[in-house]
Scaffold this motif. Structure first.
Motif, mmCIF file in Angstrom:
data_model
loop_
_atom_site.group_PDB
_atom_site.id
_atom_site.type_symbol
_atom_site.label_atom_id
_atom_site.label_comp_id
_atom_site.label_asym_id
_atom_site.label_seq_id
_atom_site.Cartn_x
_atom_site.Cartn_y
_atom_site.Cartn_z
ATOM 1 N N ALA A 1 1.789 160.464 50.982
ATOM 2 C CA ALA A 1 2.865 159.744 50.049
ATOM 3 C C ALA A 1 2.321 159.472 48.750
ATOM 4 O O ALA A 1 1.069 159.359 48.703
ATOM 5 C CB ALA A 1 3.385 158.571 50.690
ATOM 6 N N THR A 2 3.124 159.268 47.904
ATOM 7 C CA THR A 2 2.629 158.572 46.591
ATOM 8 C C THR A 2 3.183 157.364 46.571
ATOM 9 O O THR A 2 4.388 157.068 46.770
ATOM 10 C CB THR A 2 3.319 159.502 45.466
ATOM 11 O OG1 THR A 2 2.810 160.757 45.639
ATOM 12 C CG2 THR A 2 2.580 158.891 44.236
ATOM 13 N N ILE A 3 2.166 156.230 46.380
ATOM 14 C CA ILE A 3 2.937 154.698 46.363
ATOM 15 C C ILE A 3 2.458 154.397 45.006
ATOM 16 O O ILE A 3 1.243 154.281 44.324
ATOM 17 C CB ILE A 3 2.255 153.998 47.347
ATOM 18 C CG1 ILE A 3 2.332 154.524 48.751
ATOM 19 C CG2 ILE A 3 2.637 152.616 47.126
ATOM 20 C CD1 ILE A 3 1.505 153.723 49.793
ATOM 21 N N THR A 4 3.498 153.860 44.131
ATOM 22 C CA THR A 4 3.353 153.297 43.010
ATOM 23 C C THR A 4 3.894 152.071 42.983
ATOM 24 O O THR A 4 4.949 151.621 43.397
ATOM 25 C CB THR A 4 4.255 154.007 42.015
ATOM 26 O OG1 THR A 4 3.958 155.284 41.741
ATOM 27 C CG2 THR A 4 4.127 153.257 40.579
ATOM 28 N N ILE A 5 3.085 150.778 42.442
ATOM 29 C CA ILE A 5 3.380 149.635 42.360
ATOM 30 C C ILE A 5 3.110 149.189 41.110
ATOM 31 O O ILE A 5 2.261 149.426 40.503
ATOM 32 C CB ILE A 5 2.437 148.593 43.454
ATOM 33 C CG1 ILE A 5 2.643 149.156 44.737
ATOM 34 C CG2 ILE A 5 2.820 147.282 43.529
ATOM 35 C CD1 ILE A 5 1.541 148.829 45.720
ATOM 36 N N LYS A 6 4.235 148.361 40.508
ATOM 37 C CA LYS A 6 3.938 147.670 39.294
ATOM 38 C C LYS A 6 4.499 146.276 39.282
ATOM 39 O O LYS A 6 5.527 145.979 39.903
ATOM 40 C CB LYS A 6 4.577 148.367 38.191
ATOM 41 C CG LYS A 6 6.381 148.428 38.078
ATOM 42 C CD LYS A 6 6.641 149.473 36.792
ATOM 43 C CE LYS A 6 8.177 149.630 37.139
ATOM 44 N NZ LYS A 6 8.675 150.054 35.957
ATOM 45 N N LEU A 7 3.922 145.312 38.622
ATOM 46 C CA LEU A 7 4.172 143.990 38.255
ATOM 47 C C LEU A 7 5.207 143.975 37.230
ATOM 48 O O LEU A 7 4.772 144.505 36.018
ATOM 49 C CB LEU A 7 2.861 143.136 38.252
ATOM 50 C CG LEU A 7 2.195 143.087 39.686
ATOM 51 C CD1 LEU A 7 0.893 142.009 39.475
ATOM 52 C CD2 LEU A 7 2.898 142.714 40.914
ATOM 53 N N GLN A 8 6.023 142.918 37.214
ATOM 54 C CA GLN A 8 6.916 142.616 36.244
ATOM 55 C C GLN A 8 6.993 141.266 36.032
ATOM 56 O O GLN A 8 7.060 140.684 37.317
ATOM 57 C CB GLN A 8 8.229 143.302 36.489
ATOM 58 C CG GLN A 8 8.244 144.786 36.267
ATOM 59 C CD GLN A 8 9.583 145.361 36.417
ATOM 60 O OE1 GLN A 8 10.629 144.795 37.121
ATOM 61 N NE2 GLN A 8 9.775 146.607 35.883
ATOM 62 N N LYS A 9 7.366 140.727 34.998
ATOM 63 C CA LYS A 9 7.691 139.202 34.785
ATOM 64 C C LYS A 9 9.036 138.944 34.384
ATOM 65 O O LYS A 9 9.653 139.619 33.250
ATOM 66 C CB LYS A 9 6.735 138.675 33.730
ATOM 67 C CG LYS A 9 6.730 136.945 33.461
ATOM 68 C CD LYS A 9 5.683 136.412 32.733
ATOM 69 C CE LYS A 9 5.992 135.137 32.409
ATOM 70 N NZ LYS A 9 4.927 134.529 31.729
ATOM 71 N N LYS A 10 9.724 137.868 34.921
ATOM 72 C CA LYS A 10 11.196 137.559 34.350
ATOM 73 C C LYS A 10 11.057 136.832 32.902
ATOM 74 O O LYS A 10 10.058 135.873 32.738
ATOM 75 C CB LYS A 10 11.593 136.685 35.391
ATOM 76 C CG LYS A 10 13.307 136.623 35.160
ATOM 77 C CD LYS A 10 13.724 135.410 36.162
ATOM 78 C CE LYS A 10 14.391 136.474 37.286
ATOM 79 N NZ LYS A 10 15.087 135.487 38.212
ATOM 80 N N PHE A 11 11.997 137.194 32.188
ATOM 81 C CA PHE A 11 12.261 136.549 30.799
ATOM 82 C C PHE A 11 13.730 136.293 30.602
ATOM 83 O O PHE A 11 14.379 137.138 30.936
ATOM 84 C CB PHE A 11 11.235 137.093 29.780
ATOM 85 C CG PHE A 11 11.810 138.490 29.416
ATOM 86 C CD1 PHE A 11 12.735 138.568 28.181
ATOM 87 C CD2 PHE A 11 11.704 139.701 30.007
ATOM 88 C CE1 PHE A 11 13.403 139.851 27.801
ATOM 89 C CE2 PHE A 11 12.205 140.841 29.561
ATOM 90 C CZ PHE A 11 13.122 140.996 28.314
ATOM 91 N N LEU A 12 14.131 135.433 29.879
ATOM 92 C CA LEU A 12 15.322 135.074 29.726
ATOM 93 C C LEU A 12 16.330 134.985 30.725
ATOM 94 O O LEU A 12 17.334 135.501 30.591
ATOM 95 C CB LEU A 12 15.890 136.020 28.518
ATOM 96 C CG LEU A 12 15.289 136.022 27.154
ATOM 97 C CD1 LEU A 12 15.569 136.992 26.064
ATOM 98 C CD2 LEU A 12 15.282 134.662 26.382
ATOM 99 N N PHE A 13 15.767 134.679 31.837
ATOM 100 C CA PHE A 13 16.507 134.402 33.020
ATOM 101 C C PHE A 13 17.004 135.420 33.872
ATOM 102 O O PHE A 13 17.346 135.547 35.022
ATOM 103 C CB PHE A 13 17.734 133.482 32.777
ATOM 104 C CG PHE A 13 17.414 131.863 32.255
ATOM 105 C CD1 PHE A 13 16.634 131.115 32.874
ATOM 106 C CD2 PHE A 13 17.686 131.706 30.727
ATOM 107 C CE1 PHE A 13 16.195 129.866 32.364
ATOM 108 C CE2 PHE A 13 17.235 130.537 30.376
ATOM 109 C CZ PHE A 13 16.562 129.548 31.178
ATOM 110 N N PHE A 14 17.238 136.437 33.112
ATOM 111 C CA PHE A 14 17.849 137.688 33.866
ATOM 112 C C PHE A 14 17.061 139.009 33.538
ATOM 113 O O PHE A 14 17.327 140.134 34.401
ATOM 114 C CB PHE A 14 19.220 138.144 33.372
ATOM 115 C CG PHE A 14 20.264 136.905 33.198
ATOM 116 C CD1 PHE A 14 20.843 136.587 34.313
ATOM 117 C CD2 PHE A 14 20.715 136.177 32.227
ATOM 118 C CE1 PHE A 14 21.661 135.725 34.576
ATOM 119 C CE2 PHE A 14 21.383 135.200 32.261
ATOM 120 C CZ PHE A 14 22.003 134.764 33.498
#
Length: 132
Positions: free
Chosen positions: A61-74
């Protein structure tokens, strides 16, 4: 005329309801399941882990993980430097990473799995959220 229109609408509705189920049955031929773990310590240290469990015949398998931060509530924006792609072999395997976050807030980890083996590729996307 009303009768023909009624039959046509009924047929379209049934097709719309049944077609996604038929497509879902054709998918995930290599996957038994996935497990996602996402935690953030009180000091802002993020830990992510994505694990897949393949069926007999799964070769990797190929596993891709990325982090994201919430902004402006949505909305979500990618965290710079917090994206990893791992190429794994075997029926079952996992990828894990850690990252020091620079500010408090709500975060999510986006997991993408592509499992290979039986002639098809299973594509699975999942998310997990955490805050600090």
């Amino acid at each position: 005329m009303k009768k023909i229109l009624c039959i046509l609408l009924t047929a379209l509705t049934l097709f719309a309801l049944l077609a996604p189920g038929a497509l879902a049955a054709a998918k995930d031929t290599d996957t038994s399941g996935t497990v996602e773990t996402f935690t953030i310590t009180s000091g802002g240290y993020a830990f992510v882990k994505g694990r897949y469990y393949g069926k007999t015949g799964t070769t990797g398998a190929t596993i891709t993980i990325k982090l994201q931060k919430k902004f402006l509530f949505f909305f979500w924006s990618d965290v710079d430097g917090a994206e990893w792609t791992d190429y794994k072999s075997g029926q079952n395997n996992m990828a894990s990473h850690d990252f020091q976050l620079s500010s408090t807030g709500s975060y999510r980890a986006v997991y993408t799995y592509d499992l290979y083996g039986t002639g098809t590729t299973d594509h699975i996307e999942k998310t997990a959220e955490a805050s600090y």
